[in-house]
Design an enzyme around this catalytic site. Structure first.
Site, PDB file in Angstrom:
ATOM      1  N   ARG A  14       0.786  -1.103  -0.059  1.00 26.00           N
ATOM      2  CA  ARG A  14      -0.062   0.037   0.068  1.00 26.00           C
ATOM      3  C   ARG A  14       0.798   1.313  -0.066  1.00 26.00           C
ATOM      4  O   ARG A  14       0.974   1.973  -0.855  1.00 26.00           O
ATOM      5  CB  ARG A  14      -1.092   0.088   1.315  1.00 26.00           C
ATOM      6  CG  ARG A  14      -2.040   0.926   0.847  1.00 26.00           C
ATOM      7  CD  ARG A  14      -1.852   2.569   1.484  1.00 26.00           C
ATOM      8  NE  ARG A  14      -1.409   2.724   2.556  1.00 26.00           N
ATOM      9  CZ  ARG A  14      -1.061   3.609   3.191  1.00 26.00           C
ATOM     10  NH1 ARG A  14      -0.810   5.026   2.453  1.00 26.00           N
ATOM     11  NH2 ARG A  14      -0.710   3.856   4.532  1.00 26.00           N
ATOM     12  N   GLU A 144      -3.545  10.573  10.628  1.00 28.71           N
ATOM     13  CA  GLU A 144      -2.698  11.301   9.553  1.00 28.71           C
ATOM     14  C   GLU A 144      -2.109  12.599   9.977  1.00 28.71           C
ATOM     15  O   GLU A 144      -2.857  13.468  10.598  1.00 28.71           O
ATOM     16  CB  GLU A 144      -3.415  11.567   8.142  1.00 28.71           C
ATOM     17  CG  GLU A 144      -2.681  12.112   7.068  1.00 28.71           C
ATOM     18  CD  GLU A 144      -3.355  12.404   5.833  1.00 28.71           C
ATOM     19  OE1 GLU A 144      -2.698  12.411   4.780  1.00 28.71           O
ATOM     20  OE2 GLU A 144      -4.556  12.601   5.927  1.00 28.71           O
TER      21      GLU A 144
END
Length: 505
Positions: A14, A144
Site C-alpha cells: 500500500r 494522519e
C-alpha cells in the site's frame, strides 16, 4: 521479565506502492502477500487503498480469497476513508475484514483540508466505525499528520484520542506522515500518549525524509509502541518508509531482552530481491542488510584481521540473513583478500605466486576493471604462464578500426630484439586484420608465423558483459602444437595478448 510482543505490519503493497513509478500487477501483489506472511512471518499486511481502481479491487479479491483459505484473513488490512460507508462497501465486495481508517491527526489538516470542526469529524468517524462493526469489519484508525499535530495542536490530538479510546477500535495508528520527527521528539510524544492510555494498542508509522526512520522507530519502541509499520527496501513516497530489514536487525540486536518479533531474518534478503525485481525499485548497494556490498570486505587489512580472529566482524553476520561474506578483489586488495577467495575455490598458491597474482589484481583495479572470485583461476593461469619464456618480442602499439561498410583494419608496431617494425592490413574482423598485419611484417623479415588452428573465448560462469574474458588460442608449427592464453576485459585485446605470448614462445 516477560518480553513485550511487537506486531510488525508491512505496508509495502500500500504505502510502498506509492513509490514514484512503482505499480504491482495483481499476480505480483498476491505473490508478495504470500511471501510476507508465510516466508517472512510478518503479523499483518496493508495491501491497498479502498476505491482506487478496478485493478486494485481484483488484486485485493485475489489476496483475500487466498488468505481466507489459509486462515490469514485477519492479517489483511485496507486503507479506508471517512466517506459515508463507500469504503466499507468496497471492502465487503473485496472480501476484506480489517480497515485502517484514515482520519485527521492535526488541527491544521482538519481545518484546511476538510474544513470541519473536531466535533463534526469525530461524529462522522463514529458513524464509520459503527457501520464497520455492524458489517463484521475490525477498525484500526490512522491519525494522519499526527507528528505535526503533537508539535502544533497537542490539545486537539488528546481530545481526539479521548474520543477514540471510547470507540470500538482495535488499534490506533500514529504516523509521522511527513517524516519530520527527531528521535527525542518521537520518544517524548509517544511516551505522553502511552503513559495516558497504557492499555491501548498504538502503532508507529515512520517515514524517512531526514533518514531518521530507523532511529525514530527505536525511540517508539522505548516509549511503548505495540506495533510498527515498515516496508521492504524502505519503499514509499518521497524518501520512503522505515525499512523492514534494518528495523528487524535493530530490534533483534538492541531490544532482544525487552521485546520479541515474529519476522524470520533468513528470508529478508530473498524477499527483498524479489520485490526489487517486481518493483524495478533498485536497492542501493550499500543499503544495510540487503545491499549487495554490505557483507563485502574490500580492504586487505580487514581480510587479514578476519583471518586472525574475526577482528572486523560485528553482530550482523551475513548467514543470519541468508547471505555470505565476500572479499572484494581490486586495487585495495591484499594477499589476505585473495587467500579468502582462493579458499572458497579450493585453490592454494605459494607466497611468491600469491604476490604476483596480488600485483596483477591491483593493476586491474587501477584500470577500474571489475575482478570477481570467478576470475581468479584465469588470472592465476595468465600470471604464472607469463614467466615461462624470455620476452624478446613486444607489441608496442596498435590501432584497431571497425566501421560499417568498410573492412576492419589494423596498424601494428612490433619490437623484435630492440628493433621496431610497423605494418598495416585489413581482414574479416579486427583480430584477423591484426594477424594479417603480423603476417606481412614477418614475411618481410623472412620469418614464418605458426598456423592458428583453434580459437576459444570464455568468461567466468555467472559473469556479465563487463567480465574479464580469457582467449585460448591453439597454434601449430611443423614441429609442435601449443596453446597460449590472454586475459583482458576486451575480447580482441585478450586475443592479442595470447598472440604476443605465441610470438615469444
Amino acid at each position: 521479565m516477560k518480553k513485550r510482543k511487537i506486531e510488525i505490519m508491512d505496508t509495502t503493497l500500500r504505502d510502498g506502492e506509492q513509490t514514484s513509478g512503482v505499480s504491482f500487477s495483481a499476480p505480483e501483489k498476491l505473490t508478495i502477500a504470500k511471501l510476507l506472511i508465510e516466508e517472512l512471518h510478518v503479523d499483518r499486511i496493508e495491501i491497498a487503498s479502498a476505491r482506487v481502481s478496478e485493478g486494485e479491487f481484483e488484486a485485493v479479491k485475489n489476496i483475500t480469497k487466498w488468505a481466507k483459505t489459509h486462515d490469514h484473513l485477519d492479517k489483511i488490512e485496507i486503507l479506508t476513508f471517512v466517506d459515508k460507508g463507500q469504503s466499507i462497501n468496497w471492502m465487503k465486495r473485496a472480501g476484506a475484514t480489517v480497515q485502517n481508517l484514515l482520519t485527521k491527526g492535526s488541527l491544521n489538516h482538519l481545518t484546511h483540508q476538510l474544513k470541519k470542526t473536531p466535533e463534526q469529524h469525530f461524529s462522522e468517524i463514529k458513524e464509520t466505525i459503527e457501520l464497520a462493526k455492524k458489517e463484521g469489519i475490525v477498525s484500526n484508525v490512522y491519525l494522519e499528520d499526527w507528528s505535526n499535530g503533537m508539535r502544533n495542536s497537542e490539545d486537539y490530538v488528546f481530545q481526539f484520542l479521548d474520543f477514540l479510546t471510547k470507540q470500538s477500535v482495535a488499534r490506533i495508528l500514529l504516523p509521522d506522515t511527513l517524516g519530520i520527527l527527531t528521535p527525542s521528539e518521537t520518544y517524548k510524544y509517544f511516551s505522553k500518549i502511552t503513559t495516558k492510555y497504557p492499555n491501548i494498542h498504538f502503532d508507529f508509522h515512520a517515514h524517512n525524509d531526514y533518514d531518521l526512520g530507523v532511529a525514530n522507530v527505536m525511540e517508539g519502541i522505548k516509549a511503548g509502541a505495540k506495533g510498527l509499520h515498515l516496508t521492504v527496501n524502505g519503499m514509499g513516497e518521497r524518501a520512503g518508509n522505515a525499512p523492514l530489514a534494518s528495523v528487524v536487525a535493530v530490534v533483534n540486536d538492541f531490544f532482544k531482552n525487552e521485546v520479541e518479533i515474529s519476522v524470520k531474518e533468513t528470508a529478508l534478503y530473498s524477499v527483498s530481491k524479489l520485490i526489487e525485481t517486481f518493483s524495478g525499485f533498485r536497492i542501493p548497494v550499500n543499503k544495510p542488510i540487503v545491499g549487495e556490498n554490505v557483507f563485502t570486505q574490500t580492504a586487505g587489512i580487514h581480510a587479514d584481521g578476519d583471518n586472525k580472529n574475526n577482528l572486523y566482524f560485528n553482530d550482523l553476520m551475513p548467514n543470519r540473513f541468508g547471505r555470505k561474506r565476500k572479499y572484494a578483489l581490486g586495487k585495495t586488495s591484499g594477499k589476505a583478500n585473495i587467500e579468502k577467495n582462493l579458499q572458497e575455490l579450493g585453490l592454494a598458491l605459494n607466497n611468491e605466486d600469491l604476490k604476483k597474482v596480488t600485483q596483477r589484481i591491483i593493476e586491474l583495479g587501477d584500470k577500474k576493471e571489475l575482478v570477481t572470485k570467478e576470475d581468479l583461476p584465469y588470472i592465476i593461469s595468465d600470471v604464472l604462464h607469463n614467466n615461462l619464456y624470455e620476452e624478446r618480442i613486444t607489441i608496442e602499439s596498435y590501432v584497431l578500426t571497425h566501421s560499417k561498410g568498410l573492412k576492419p583494419s589494423t596498424t601494428v608496431a612490433v619490437k623484435i630484439d630492440g628493433e621496431l617494425y610497423e605494418e598495416h592490413a585489413q581482414g574479416d574482423g579486427q583480430f584477423d586484420a591484426f594477424m594479417n598485419a603480423l603476417n606481412k611484417l614477418y614475411t618481410k623479415k623472412n620469418m614464418v608465423l605458426p598456423k592458428l588452428v583453434d580459437y576459444a573465448v570464455r568468461i567466468p560462469p555467472g559473469s556479465n558483459s563487463d567480465a574479464l574474458c580469457e582467449t585460448i588460442i591453439t597454434w601449430k608449427t611443423n614441429e609442435k602444437q601449443f596453446i597460449t592464453r590472454g586475459l583482458d576485459s576486451d575480447q580482441t585485446v585478450s586475443a592479442i595478448k595470447a598472440t604476443k605470448k605465441m610470438l615469444n614462445i
